[in-house]
Design a protein around this motif. Structure first.
Motif, PDB file in Angstrom:
ATOM      1  N   UNK A 151       0.816  -1.210   0.000  1.00 48.99           N
ATOM      2  CA  UNK A 151       0.000   0.000   0.000  1.00 48.99           C
ATOM      3  C   UNK A 151       0.850   1.260   0.000  1.00 48.99           C
ATOM      4  N   UNK A 152       2.031   1.191   0.611  1.00 51.53           N
ATOM      5  CA  UNK A 152       2.904   2.367   0.685  1.00 51.53           C
ATOM      6  C   UNK A 152       3.877   2.444  -0.484  1.00 51.53           C
ATOM      7  N   UNK A 153       3.742   1.527  -1.458  1.00 49.43           N
ATOM      8  CA  UNK A 153       4.628   1.524  -2.627  1.00 49.43           C
ATOM      9  C   UNK A 153       3.867   0.913  -3.799  1.00 49.43           C
ATOM     10  N   UNK A 154       2.874   1.626  -4.285  1.00 50.86           N
ATOM     11  CA  UNK A 154       1.972   1.102  -5.306  1.00 50.86           C
ATOM     12  C   UNK A 154       2.677   1.084  -6.658  1.00 50.86           C
ATOM     13  N   UNK A 155       2.753  -0.069  -7.314  1.00 48.78           N
ATOM     14  CA  UNK A 155       3.510  -0.173  -8.569  1.00 48.78           C
ATOM     15  C   UNK A 155       2.711   0.285  -9.782  1.00 48.78           C
TER      16      UNK A 155
END
Length: 292
Positions: A151-155
């Motif tokens: 959630x804190x690093x959405x690709x």
């Protein structure tokens, strides 16, 4: 095993390395223990449900079909907060088995739904559970997709999503500011966010919850405070942040369903959620916001 897998004891052995960005307890519960299979859930969903639209008198015996309907209705409540443009793109953060993604496609008409989950086992289950829908989308690339990611690093690239929704996942997020920044980044200007889950009402409540509910004590859930969550969304640049408590449609009917099922009624600690609600420690909320 009923509402959630048994609380972790202090001597619980590791089960291999956790997937990236996941605490060991979260990795195990959504990996080998597969929370969606426990009896208190039904139909592959993993949420407490929203029970207000069930047919018939409110005091009748609740059934497994009612349980599934309540879980679907929680998605409908969240998705109904959007005015999703026909052909737009929706992102489900913490998609689990992807059943909410399929519901969004069937009932709300987006062009593309992307399901994102941080656990590789969940992504594999989502692809299996939705294999027919994925195959049917082969002539319309991108209509349904499942991605592994935190959630804190959405690709995903900037500004590619019309609406972002998350159903009963944010209680696991260790980095809420990171999630809020990523949500603001991937949403198009004017795009909408809606999330729903249970949060502590105050900081004092957050400190008290681990003594009442094992998932807070064993590292599965984080006792985020609802007003602080709303402030985090606003600090990330999202606007029109609104908070709506919906616990009157969640906690009592969920507990009544548990009490009516012979295999569930004697499992004491999962039914403490109603106690936590009635004593003012937590509630269930829908938070909405706009980007740009």
């Amino acid at each position: 095993m009923t509402q959630q897998p048994p609380p972790a004891g202090p001597a619980e052995p590791p089960d291999g390395p956790a997937p990236p960005d996941l605490p060991d307890r979260v990795a195990r519960v959504y990996g080998e223990l597969d929370l969606s299979t426990v009896p208190a859930f039904a139909g592959g969903f993993i949420n407490f449900g929203y029970w207000t639209a069930l047919p018939g008198p409110g005091d009748r015996q609740l059934t497994r079909a009612d349980r599934v309907r309540s879980e679907e209705d929680l998605y409908r409540l969240v998705l109904g907060t959007f005015d999703l443009p026909r052909g737009g793109t929706a992102l489900d953060v913490g998609c689990g088995r992807g059943l909410g993604c399929a519901l969004a496609l069937r009932e709300f008409g987006p062009g593309t739904v992307i399901g994102l989950d941080a656990h590789p086992d969940q992504i594999a289950r989502a692809r299996e559970a939705n294999a027919e829908l994925l195959a049917a989308s082969a002539d319309a690339p991108g209509r349904l997709e499942f991605l592994l990611g935190a959630a804190q690093d959405i690709p995903l690239p900037d500004g590619c999503v019309d609406c972002l929704f998350s159903v009963e996942a944010a209680q696991h997020f260790r980095d809420l500011p990171g999630f809020a920044r990523e949500a603001a980044r991937v949403l198009r200007p004017g795009g909408r966010l809606a999330l729903t889950t249970f949060f502590a009402r105050t900081r004092a409540a957050a400190r008290a919850l681990p003594a009442l509910l094992p998932p807070y004590a064993d590292g599965l859930d984080v006792p985020h405070v609802v007003d602080e969550v709303a402030g985090t969304l606003a600090a990330a640049g999202l606007r029109e942040v609104r908070v709506r408590a919906i616990g009157d449609g969640v906690w009592e009917p969920y507990d009544r369903y548990m009490a009516q099922q012979p295999e569930l009624r004697d499992d004491e600690w999962p039914r403490r959620y109603l106690t936590a609600y009635e004593t003012g420690l937590l509630d269930y909320y829908v938070l909405t916001a706009a980007a740009g």
